[in-house]
Design an enzyme around this catalytic site. Structure first.
Site, PDB file in Angstrom:
ATOM      1  N   GLU A   1       0.922  -1.180  -0.086  1.00  0.00           N
ATOM      2  CA  GLU A   1      -0.030  -0.032  -0.029  1.00  0.00           C
ATOM      3  C   GLU A   1       0.810   1.250  -0.022  1.00  0.00           C
ATOM      4  O   GLU A   1       2.052   1.298   0.369  1.00  0.00           O
ATOM      5  CB  GLU A   1      -0.886   0.194   1.192  1.00  0.00           C
TER       6      GLU A   1
ATOM      7  N   CYS B   1       3.447   8.634   1.032  1.00  0.00           N
ATOM      8  CA  CYS B   1       4.186   7.725   1.910  1.00  0.00           C
ATOM      9  C   CYS B   1       4.239   6.407   1.222  1.00  0.00           C
ATOM     10  O   CYS B   1       3.249   5.614   0.635  1.00  0.00           O
ATOM     11  CB  CYS B   1       3.188   7.599   3.098  1.00  0.00           C
TER      12      CYS B   1
ATOM     13  N   CYS C   1       6.420  -6.884   6.787  1.00  0.00           N
ATOM     14  CA  CYS C   1       7.688  -6.379   7.531  1.00  0.00           C
ATOM     15  C   CYS C   1       8.313  -7.343   8.716  1.00  0.00           C
ATOM     16  O   CYS C   1       7.137  -7.787   9.303  1.00  0.00           O
ATOM     17  CB  CYS C   1       7.355  -5.027   8.301  1.00  0.00           C
TER      18      CYS C   1
ATOM     19  N   CYS D   1       6.596  -4.473  15.303  1.00  0.00           N
ATOM     20  CA  CYS D   1       6.372  -3.537  16.464  1.00  0.00           C
ATOM     21  C   CYS D   1       4.941  -3.921  16.763  1.00  0.00           C
ATOM     22  O   CYS D   1       4.086  -4.026  15.888  1.00  0.00           O
ATOM     23  CB  CYS D   1       6.470  -2.135  15.621  1.00  0.00           C
TER      24      CYS D   1
ATOM     25  N   CYS E   1       1.756  -1.953  15.253  1.00  0.00           N
ATOM     26  CA  CYS E   1       1.597  -1.735  14.035  1.00  0.00           C
ATOM     27  C   CYS E   1       0.851  -3.114  13.331  1.00  0.00           C
ATOM     28  O   CYS E   1       1.463  -4.192  13.510  1.00  0.00           O
ATOM     29  CB  CYS E   1       3.051  -1.547  13.357  1.00  0.00           C
TER      30      CYS E   1
ATOM     31  N   GLY F   1       7.143  -1.975   5.979  1.00  0.00           N
ATOM     32  CA  GLY F   1       8.426  -2.408   6.021  1.00  0.00           C
ATOM     33  C   GLY F   1       9.399  -1.547   6.440  1.00  0.00           C
ATOM     34  O   GLY F   1       9.124  -0.091   6.706  1.00  0.00           O
ATOM     35  N   GLU F   2      10.645  -1.774   6.724  1.00  0.00           N
ATOM     36  CA  GLU F   2      11.732  -1.455   7.342  1.00  0.00           C
ATOM     37  C   GLU F   2      13.045  -0.876   6.194  1.00  0.00           C
ATOM     38  O   GLU F   2      13.410  -1.847   5.776  1.00  0.00           O
ATOM     39  CB  GLU F   2      12.432  -2.141   8.406  1.00  0.00           C
TER      40      GLU F   2
ATOM     41  N   SER G   1      12.531   6.670   7.170  1.00  0.00           N
ATOM     42  CA  SER G   1      12.064   6.618   8.368  1.00  0.00           C
ATOM     43  C   SER G   1      12.624   5.066   8.885  1.00  0.00           C
ATOM     44  O   SER G   1      12.382   4.032   8.132  1.00  0.00           O
ATOM     45  CB  SER G   1      10.499   6.454   8.875  1.00  0.00           C
TER      46      SER G   1
ATOM     47  N   SER H   1      12.111   6.148  14.415  1.00  0.00           N
ATOM     48  CA  SER H   1      10.636   5.537  15.141  1.00  0.00           C
ATOM     49  C   SER H   1      10.959   5.240  16.499  1.00  0.00           C
ATOM     50  O   SER H   1      11.624   4.167  16.686  1.00  0.00           O
ATOM     51  CB  SER H   1       9.908   4.382  14.230  1.00  0.00           C
ATOM     52  N   LEU H   2      10.952   5.845  17.520  1.00  0.00           N
ATOM     53  CA  LEU H   2      11.314   5.859  18.822  1.00  0.00           C
ATOM     54  C   LEU H   2      10.486   5.153  19.848  1.00  0.00           C
ATOM     55  O   LEU H   2      10.651   4.077  20.360  1.00  0.00           O
ATOM     56  CB  LEU H   2      11.956   7.137  19.328  1.00  0.00           C
TER      57      LEU H   2
ATOM     58  N   ASN I   1      -2.952   4.772  16.559  1.00  0.00           N
ATOM     59  CA  ASN I   1      -4.198   4.586  15.904  1.00  0.00           C
ATOM     60  C   ASN I   1      -4.590   3.088  16.050  1.00  0.00           C
ATOM     61  O   ASN I   1      -3.951   2.309  15.270  1.00  0.00           O
ATOM     62  CB  ASN I   1      -3.932   4.847  14.334  1.00  0.00           C
TER      63      ASN I   1
ATOM     64  N   CYS J   1      -0.691   5.989  10.205  1.00  0.00           N
ATOM     65  CA  CYS J   1       0.486   5.139  10.809  1.00  0.00           C
ATOM     66  C   CYS J   1       0.122   3.840  11.464  1.00  0.00           C
ATOM     67  O   CYS J   1      -0.684   4.113  12.597  1.00  0.00           O
ATOM     68  CB  CYS J   1       1.095   6.192  11.737  1.00  0.00           C
TER      69      CYS J   1
HETATM   70  S1  SF4 Z   1       6.180   0.318  12.407  1.00  0.00           S
HETATM   71 FE1  SF4 Z   1       7.423   0.072  10.586  1.00  0.00          FE
HETATM   72  S2  SF4 Z   1       9.111  -1.065  11.213  1.00  0.00           S
HETATM   73 FE2  SF4 Z   1       7.540  -1.337  12.618  1.00  0.00          FE
HETATM   74  S3  SF4 Z   1       6.504  -3.235  12.086  1.00  0.00           S
HETATM   75 FE3  SF4 Z   1       5.580  -1.441  11.308  1.00  0.00          FE
HETATM   76  S4  SF4 Z   1       6.333  -1.334   9.335  1.00  0.00           S
HETATM   77 FE4  SF4 Z   1       7.595  -2.618  10.394  1.00  0.00          FE
END
Ligand code: SF4
Length: 361
Positions: A91, A107, A114, A118, A121, A177-178, A207, A230-231, A306, A352
């Protein structure tokens, strides 16, 4: 086998054109058609001789992402679901900078799924499918510009020739993804987006969840690209829990890498901080964050969590507005530039942490 021109480097296109016994200036012409005028086939390249177009059609092609679904939020955000050649889906999200001015931030995704896991997410819950190729990353920009922002790029004369048209002004690698776990393809995509499509490096942000060795490599290989971290926590205990990457790359080492990141004058590192009720949103967290960011030219984006729209039992919740404002005040009083980032597209799961690369209603 036919060659995909979007997969070829400039040198490889030059060699291909040379082997067809064509003049070198054709290379520039073709590249401008693909990345400047966003042509999706050789047939659109009307200033190439007909015989050359026929020859190219026989031996090569220009790939295009397959748009499966577009959803539009009440706030003007558009979410695009794309299918890749092997059936994987990704997406991309297009957000208006200011409603009605025709300027957008796009974005984009760097991986299908990923691996980072996290906890807050939705993409992380999908697991890792595969890295995107550079051309699949670039194609998100091309496809959105072509299919949405410029109704008829070819007939209209191409990107950048009419200032009044809608356009993407900023690109952020904050989709699925990272990006730093797909470093080489992302670096090649960056080169094409800036060198061939003409986007300014100053308007592109990568990011990361904190892949420390690659942050050093980014500084070396793609200087001038903006860095966002992303802290999301101020102690190892909480960060280990919500961002497993912290076990391999602890955030204190991450912050050291940020201190050493060679920032151009007047530029900042952006720290994204997803505020989760009762997890990382206390006054102590805010005070610790102030201390941690000392010595780093930084700004902080606070992102109220979110929740996924369809999730019934929600593990995490968004803090109250008072708590969000209190957190912001502590940072602000310490002289940190801090914004509460309004989550765009939350009603269509485009905000996000909500991307899941599937049809949604
Ligand atoms: S926040 Fe970013 S790095 Fe973390 S799982 Fe989601 S997509 Fe992957």
């Amino acid at each position: 086998m036919k060659k995909n021109f979007k997969q070829l480097s400039q040198k490889e296109i030059a060699l291909f054109i040379h082997q067809l016994r064509q003049k070198p200036f054709r290379v520039k012409q073709i590249i401008h058609w693909i990345y400047g005028k966003l042509a999706s086939s050789f047939n659109e390249m009307t200033d190439l001789p007909k015989e050359l177009r026929e020859e190219l059609n026989k031996t090569a092609f220009i790939s295009n992402l397959h748009l499966l679904q577009t959803r539009v939020s009440g706030d003007g955000t558009h979410k695009f679901l794309f299918e890749l050649e092997d059936g994987e889906t990704i997406e991309s999200v297009l957000m208006p900078n200011t409603l009605g001015d025709g300027k957008f931030t796009l974005c984009i995704s760097s991986q299908a799924g990923c691996a980072m896991g996290c906890a807050f997410c939705t993409t992380g819950k999908l697991g890792f499918k595969r890295n995107l190729k550079a051309y699949e990353i670039v194609d998100q920009v091309i496809s959105v510009e072509r299919s949405f922002l410029i109704p008829s790029p070819v007939a209209g004369g191409g990107k950048g020739e009419d200032d009044s048209q809608q356009k993407i002004t900023n690109i952020v690698f904050m989709g699925m993804g990272e990006p730093l776990n797909n470093f080489n393809e992302v670096a090649e995509a960056l080169w094409k987006i800036t060198g061939l499509m003409g986007f300014s490096k100053r308007r592109i942000t990568i990011s990361t969840a904190g892949i420390i060795p690659k942050i050093y490599e980014l500084a070396e290989k793609a200087p001038d690209i903006n860095l966002a971290i992303s802290l999301n926590a101020t102690t190892d205990e909480i960060r280990n829990k919500i961002m497993p990457v912290n076990k391999k790359y602890p955030f204190k080492k991450l912050l050291k890498a940020c201190k050493e990141f060679p920032l151009p004058p007047r530029r900042f590192i952006t720290f994204e901080y997803v505020l989760i009720d009762g997890t990382n949103d206390t006054e102590e967290d805010a005070a610790r964050l102030v201390k941690l960011l000392k010595g780093i030219r930084s700004k902080v984006n606070l992102i109220p969590y979110n929740p996924p729209l369809q999730e019934k039992s929600q593990v995490y919740r968004q803090p109250s507005e008072n708590r969000i404002l209190e957190f912001q005040k502590i940072l602000h009083n310490a002289g940190i530039t801090v914004l509460i980032r309004k989550s765009m597209g939350a009603d269509i799961s485009a905000a996000c942490g909500q991307l899941k690369a599937a049809y949604s209603s």
